[in-house]
Motif scaffolding. Structure first.
Motif, PDB file in Angstrom:
ATOM      1  N   PHE A  85      12.115  58.260  24.200  1.00 39.54           N
ATOM      2  CA  PHE A  85      11.519  58.479  22.872  1.00 39.54           C
ATOM      3  C   PHE A  85      11.276  59.960  22.581  1.00 39.54           C
ATOM      4  O   PHE A  85      11.388  60.390  21.435  1.00 39.54           O
ATOM      5  N   HIS A  86      10.993  60.735  23.628  1.00 40.32           N
ATOM      6  CA  HIS A  86      10.789  62.171  23.405  1.00 40.32           C
ATOM      7  C   HIS A  86      12.044  62.802  22.791  1.00 40.32           C
ATOM      8  O   HIS A  86      11.958  63.637  21.900  1.00 40.32           O
ATOM      9  N   LYS A 130      12.558  64.532  19.172  1.00 40.12           N
ATOM     10  CA  LYS A 130      13.060  65.902  19.006  1.00 40.12           C
ATOM     11  C   LYS A 130      14.172  65.929  17.951  1.00 40.12           C
ATOM     12  O   LYS A 130      14.205  66.793  17.090  1.00 40.12           O
ATOM     13  N   LEU A 131      15.080  64.977  18.078  1.00 43.05           N
ATOM     14  CA  LEU A 131      16.218  64.908  17.172  1.00 43.05           C
ATOM     15  C   LEU A 131      15.745  64.765  15.722  1.00 43.05           C
ATOM     16  O   LEU A 131      16.221  65.449  14.821  1.00 43.05           O
ATOM     17  N   VAL A 180       5.809  51.084  23.277  1.00 44.01           N
ATOM     18  CA  VAL A 180       6.859  51.999  23.769  1.00 44.01           C
ATOM     19  C   VAL A 180       8.224  51.316  23.705  1.00 44.01           C
ATOM     20  O   VAL A 180       9.236  51.943  23.379  1.00 44.01           O
ATOM     21  N   ARG A 192       9.326  51.337  20.120  1.00 45.05           N
ATOM     22  CA  ARG A 192       9.858  52.640  19.698  1.00 45.05           C
ATOM     23  C   ARG A 192      11.360  52.707  19.994  1.00 45.05           C
ATOM     24  O   ARG A 192      12.140  53.222  19.207  1.00 45.05           O
ATOM     25  N   GLY A 208      18.533  59.841  31.056  1.00 48.18           N
ATOM     26  CA  GLY A 208      17.276  60.560  31.242  1.00 48.18           C
ATOM     27  C   GLY A 208      16.453  59.936  32.337  1.00 48.18           C
ATOM     28  O   GLY A 208      15.330  59.496  32.126  1.00 48.18           O
ATOM     29  N   GLY A 230      16.662  65.671  31.763  1.00 52.94           N
ATOM     30  CA  GLY A 230      15.368  65.617  31.100  1.00 52.94           C
ATOM     31  C   GLY A 230      15.503  65.364  29.601  1.00 52.94           C
ATOM     32  O   GLY A 230      16.611  65.314  29.070  1.00 52.94           O
ATOM     33  N   ALA A 231      14.362  65.233  28.933  1.00 54.23           N
ATOM     34  CA  ALA A 231      14.366  64.834  27.523  1.00 54.23           C
ATOM     35  C   ALA A 231      15.094  65.831  26.620  1.00 54.23           C
ATOM     36  O   ALA A 231      15.770  65.431  25.674  1.00 54.23           O
ATOM     37  N   SER A 232      14.957  67.132  26.904  1.00 53.55           N
ATOM     38  CA  SER A 232      15.661  68.118  26.063  1.00 53.55           C
ATOM     39  C   SER A 232      17.165  67.945  26.192  1.00 53.55           C
ATOM     40  O   SER A 232      17.903  68.087  25.219  1.00 53.55           O
ATOM     41  N   GLU A 233      17.604  67.640  27.421  1.00 54.57           N
ATOM     42  CA  GLU A 233      19.040  67.430  27.626  1.00 54.57           C
ATOM     43  C   GLU A 233      19.498  66.113  27.001  1.00 54.57           C
ATOM     44  O   GLU A 233      20.619  66.018  26.494  1.00 54.57           O
ATOM     45  N   ALA A 284      18.318  64.886  24.290  1.00 51.92           N
ATOM     46  CA  ALA A 284      18.479  65.229  22.872  1.00 51.92           C
ATOM     47  C   ALA A 284      19.791  65.990  22.657  1.00 51.92           C
ATOM     48  O   ALA A 284      20.512  65.750  21.685  1.00 51.92           O
ATOM     49  N   HIS A 285      20.116  66.877  23.603  1.00 51.75           N
ATOM     50  CA  HIS A 285      21.355  67.658  23.507  1.00 51.75           C
ATOM     51  C   HIS A 285      22.575  66.739  23.561  1.00 51.75           C
ATOM     52  O   HIS A 285      23.531  66.907  22.796  1.00 51.75           O
ATOM     53  N   ARG A 330       3.261  57.347  28.127  1.00 51.25           N
ATOM     54  CA  ARG A 330       3.462  56.712  26.825  1.00 51.25           C
ATOM     55  C   ARG A 330       3.124  57.663  25.690  1.00 51.25           C
ATOM     56  O   ARG A 330       3.471  57.424  24.550  1.00 51.25           O
ATOM     57  N   SER A 388      12.763  62.602  36.497  1.00 52.29           N
ATOM     58  CA  SER A 388      13.263  63.546  35.492  1.00 52.29           C
ATOM     59  C   SER A 388      12.263  63.791  34.381  1.00 52.29           C
ATOM     60  O   SER A 388      12.553  64.513  33.445  1.00 52.29           O
ATOM     61  N   GLU A 414      10.200  64.930  31.653  1.00 49.82           N
ATOM     62  CA  GLU A 414       9.939  66.241  31.079  1.00 49.82           C
ATOM     63  C   GLU A 414       8.438  66.409  30.808  1.00 49.82           C
ATOM     64  O   GLU A 414       7.932  67.529  30.671  1.00 49.82           O
ATOM     65  N   TYR A 417       5.564  69.405  30.072  1.00 50.94           N
ATOM     66  CA  TYR A 417       4.617  69.424  28.950  1.00 50.94           C
ATOM     67  C   TYR A 417       3.182  69.576  29.480  1.00 50.94           C
ATOM     68  O   TYR A 417       2.360  70.292  28.896  1.00 50.94           O
ATOM     69  N   ILE A 473      16.070  68.985  38.239  1.00 52.88           N
ATOM     70  CA  ILE A 473      15.855  68.541  36.851  1.00 52.88           C
ATOM     71  C   ILE A 473      14.603  69.220  36.305  1.00 52.88           C
ATOM     72  O   ILE A 473      14.566  69.649  35.163  1.00 52.88           O
ATOM     73  N   ASN A 493      14.381  71.376  32.969  1.00 48.64           N
ATOM     74  CA  ASN A 493      13.425  70.993  31.925  1.00 48.64           C
ATOM     75  C   ASN A 493      12.501  72.156  31.578  1.00 48.64           C
ATOM     76  O   ASN A 493      12.168  72.384  30.419  1.00 48.64           O
ATOM     77  N   LYS A 517      13.804  74.824  29.255  1.00 45.70           N
ATOM     78  CA  LYS A 517      14.033  74.363  27.887  1.00 45.70           C
ATOM     79  C   LYS A 517      12.731  74.165  27.132  1.00 45.70           C
ATOM     80  O   LYS A 517      12.725  73.717  25.982  1.00 45.70           O
ATOM     81  N   ASN A 518      11.602  74.448  27.786  1.00 42.11           N
ATOM     82  CA  ASN A 518      10.312  74.230  27.151  1.00 42.11           C
ATOM     83  C   ASN A 518       9.364  75.418  27.311  1.00 42.11           C
ATOM     84  O   ASN A 518       8.144  75.261  27.309  1.00 42.11           O
ATOM     85  N   ILE A 537      20.810  73.372  21.374  1.00 41.71           N
ATOM     86  CA  ILE A 537      21.718  72.553  20.555  1.00 41.71           C
ATOM     87  C   ILE A 537      22.380  73.406  19.462  1.00 41.71           C
ATOM     88  O   ILE A 537      23.576  73.281  19.200  1.00 41.71           O
TER      89      ILE A 537
END
Ligand code: SF4
Lengths: 477, 205
Positions: free
Chosen positions: A51-52, A56-57, A95, A98, A140, A158-161, A163-164, B31, B82, B84, B88, B106, B110, B113-114, B177
């Motif tokens: 979901f992260h 992001k997207l 969750v 989502r 992910g 990870g979540a950024s990847e 999204a990529h 969550r 993994s 992220e 955070y 990973i 991560n 990228k943050n 991106i």
């Protein structure tokens, strides 16, 4: 500057290459000056935790480039008691919802609640033929290495990847180091794939493969079933490995034939012809080689809070007094305090409070059969749950009558999902309780705050369930 | 992404190896959407006792290090899952840099990228940093990403390596991106060529 098939082949003829390099080259779109490569991604698997990335997207106003190369699977938060509800706990159900909403909005196929083919993402991928030899697959989730058992390059991101990948169907990657682990010889009685990988992690260490992709080779690996190979590749990350892979062979092809997304007709023949080239050429070089004799591997369990902290079942809990480095000594004392263990205790004298047989490491049909062979005609001494890796595996086990064996022995026969591997769905081991588990991580609190985990094979976990203590499965066989 | 250029801040030592992401942020807090302050979850079960009260012996609970912006950790920091959210949690708690002998792959990716800078230094240097932080009058560290240096209170400076592209993204707070989409034509071409070369891969829609 993308690689055509031709350049790839001429390179293979000119100089010996590894399985990994063949896949890497055929997926390299371009290379940056610093050597980082833009890789194309054939398959992308999502789950609730994605979901992260969807958020992001959305925030960046982007769309999904290739929903037709992406699937989503609900597994981490799904209740194993009341799967039809998703989860009875609203915040967990939310969750899952989502994920449903995100896949509906983006046109991604979802294996969701009530889907007859839903299961744990790393079980469903191979089972549905989504995972194929020679592809690049990402998810992910750090146990994505599992899929490498079919001879593909699969790794967690990870979540950024995530999204990529959703936005571009590509990823920037530095070429990892290469490590080949060769295991040769027949396995002893009661020794299975889980013991092999636990042993290997203890040999190379929890960061022994950091920054590396691992190719598993040797007669022991070749002799493993596809299920066993997936168990081995699954835990590559527990040695720090980015990916684990095994060259595809006739077993791989037989496993894939007829699965939902496997190629068929002419495509199948073409595919197999290509897959047969997916081997490491003789003389190809690895950055590192490790050789292991299968005869050195016994039924293996973890005693500590890192997957490298393993011992043969005949071993004794280590003594911090023997550790010369002061920092390491105090760390070991803290680990034993957390685990509630005294130095010098025989592993087989450790009583357990509960047993979990499940997870993407060990919840495939072969795992359930192995556990059932121990459970048959015996009774559990402690609460024990069986969580099949997918709905299809559950069904197959029921067709074979394994569910009856488990239920008669007093095990709970649950619905599928990640369950007590990570406890996100609410299945947890209570504080200070000790769990014999077929999952992949014995981290502090992994199975619930204060939980104490001992990792082992399905038959060993079943043996612990019927005796109430960590048990050498060879004594029960 | 928040850019990272320089940092001059209190630095806290965490001398345990193999700190996994389950310890950095336990699974039950995952969550939460990104808009939630993840700093409250950082090391949740390490920094609190079974009664939920903060433990006095955990470094980030001490007044001196509550606002630390650098963590100096041991081998294999951020191994495991993994998630992220581990990054955070560090980021939201005000930690902008982690120094360690090695990182989970990973986690490392991560972090960059943050807006969190991972600095890998050999273990002997990390041990020296722990000692310096313990004995110096002020346990502060200066980090300069442009120069790729870590400056310690004893006056010594240590260089570190970082991939030039990750460095650029961190320095400028770039979102990857956007840069990748500059190569859309090459991506299209490659997609077409591989669909032709390996038609059996097909789709899974
Ligand atoms: S079963 Fe465990 S390791 Fe596997 S995907 Fe689920 S949570 Fe991760």
């Amino acid at each position: 500057m993308h690689q055509s098939n031709r350049t790839q082949k001429s390179k293979a003829v000119g100089q010996p290459t590894t399985l990994f390099e063949k896949i890497w080259q055929s997926h390299a779109i371009l290379e940056r000056e610093d050597g980082t490569t833009l890789l194309s991604i054939d398959r992308h698997l999502c789950h609730e935790g994605s979901f992260h990335a969807f958020d992001k997207l959305k925030a960046q106003g982007r769309s999904v480039r290739r929903p037709d190369l992406t699937v989503a699977i609900a597994d981490h938060y799904v209740s194993t008691n009341a799967p039809e509800t998703g989860n009875e706990d609203p915040s967990r159900r939310e969750v899952i919802e989502r994920l449903t909403a995100n896949t509906e909005a983006t046109g991604i196929r979802l294996y969701g609640i009530g889907d007859p083919e839903q299961g744990i993402v790393h079980v469903v991928g191979p089972e549905q033929g989504i995972t194929l030899p020679g592809i690049v697959l990402v998810c992910g989730d750090s146990h994505t290495a599992t899929h490498g058992a079919l001879g593909c390059l699969a790794f967690g991101i990870g979540a950024s990847e995530v999204a990529h990948v959703l936005a571009t169907q590509t990823l920037w990657q530095e070429k990892p180091q290469s490590l080949r682990i060769t295991v040769d010889g027949p396995l002893g009685p009661g020794v299975v794939a889980k013991d092999v990988i636990l042993h290997l992690i203890s040999v190379i260490g929890a960061n022994g493969a950091t920054g590396s992709m691992i190719e598993y080779a040797g007669s022991t690996i070749r002799a493993l079933s596809m299920e066993g190979r997936m168990t081995v590749c699954n835990m590559s990350i527990e040695a720090g490995g980015k990916a684990g892979m095994i060259a595809p062979d006739e077993k791989t092809f037989a496993y894939l034939k007829g699965r939902r997304f496997s190629p068929d007709g002419d495509d199948w023949d073409q595919a197999v012809a290509d897959w047969q080239t997916l081997v490491t050429d003789p003389g190809a070089r690895f950055d590192r080689e490790v050789l292991v004799d299968a005869a050195d591997i016994a039924p293996t369990v973890t005693w500590g809070t890192s997957p490298e902290e393993t011992l043969a079942i005949t071993g004794l809990v280590p003594d911090p007094g023997n550790q010369p480095d002061a920092l390491r000594r105090s760390a070991l004392e803290a680990t034993l305090a957390y685990m509630g263990l005294k130095p010098g205790t025989a592993l087989t004298d450790i009583m357990v409070d509960r047993v979990f047989i499940g997870s993407c490491t060990n919840a495939r049909i072969e795992d359930l059969r192995a556990a059932a062979s121990i459970a048959k005609g015996r009774k559990v001494a402690v609460p024990a749950i069986i969580v099949p890796g997918s709905t299809l595996i559950k069904l197959q086990a029921e067709t074979e009558g394994l569910d009856r064996i488990f239920i008669e022995a007093g095990f709970e026969w649950r619905g599928t999902g990640c369950s007590m591997c990570v406890g996100m769905n609410g299945d947890i081991t209570p504080p200070q309780e000790r769990c014999a588990s077929t999952s992949n991580r014995n981290f502090k609190g992994r199975q619930g705050p204060g939980s104490r985990t001992h990792l082992m094979s399905p038959a060993m976990a079943a043996a612990a369930a019927v005796t109430g203590r960590i048990t050498d499965v060879r004594d029960l066989a | 992404m928040q850019a990272f250029r320089k940092l001059d801040t209190a630095a806290a030592s965490l001398t345990l190896a193999n700190i996994d992401t389950d310890q950095i942020i336990p699974a039950r807090f995952m969550r939460a959407p990104r808009s939630t302050d993840h700093g409250q979850f950082l090391f949740h079960d390490m920094r609190r006792g079974p009664d939920g009260e903060p433990r006095d012996d955990f470094v980030l609970n001490t007044p001196e290090f509550a606002k630390a912006g650098v963590l100096v950790a041991d081998t294999n920091f951020g191994c495991g899952s993994s998630r992220e959210a581990a990054v955070y949690a560090l980021h939201d708690a005000g930690i902008r840099c982690v120094i360690a002998p090695s990182f989970g792959d990973i986690f490392y990716s991560n972090a960059t990228k943050n807006g969190l800078l991972p600095v890998a230094l050999d273990r002997e240097t990390v041990k020296t940093i722990w000692r310096t932080l313990e004995t110096a009058n002020s346990a502060r560290i200066e980090i300069d990403l442009e120069a790729q240096t870590v400056h310690l209170p004893d006056g010594t400076t240590h260089g570190f390596e970082i991939d030039p592209f990750k460095k650029k993204c961190l320095l400028e707070g770039l979102v990857e991106i956007d840069l990748t989409l500059l190569h859309s034509d090459e991506i299209d071409d490659h997609e077409r060529a591989s669909a032709e070369a390996r038609p059996w891969i097909g789709t899974i829609g």
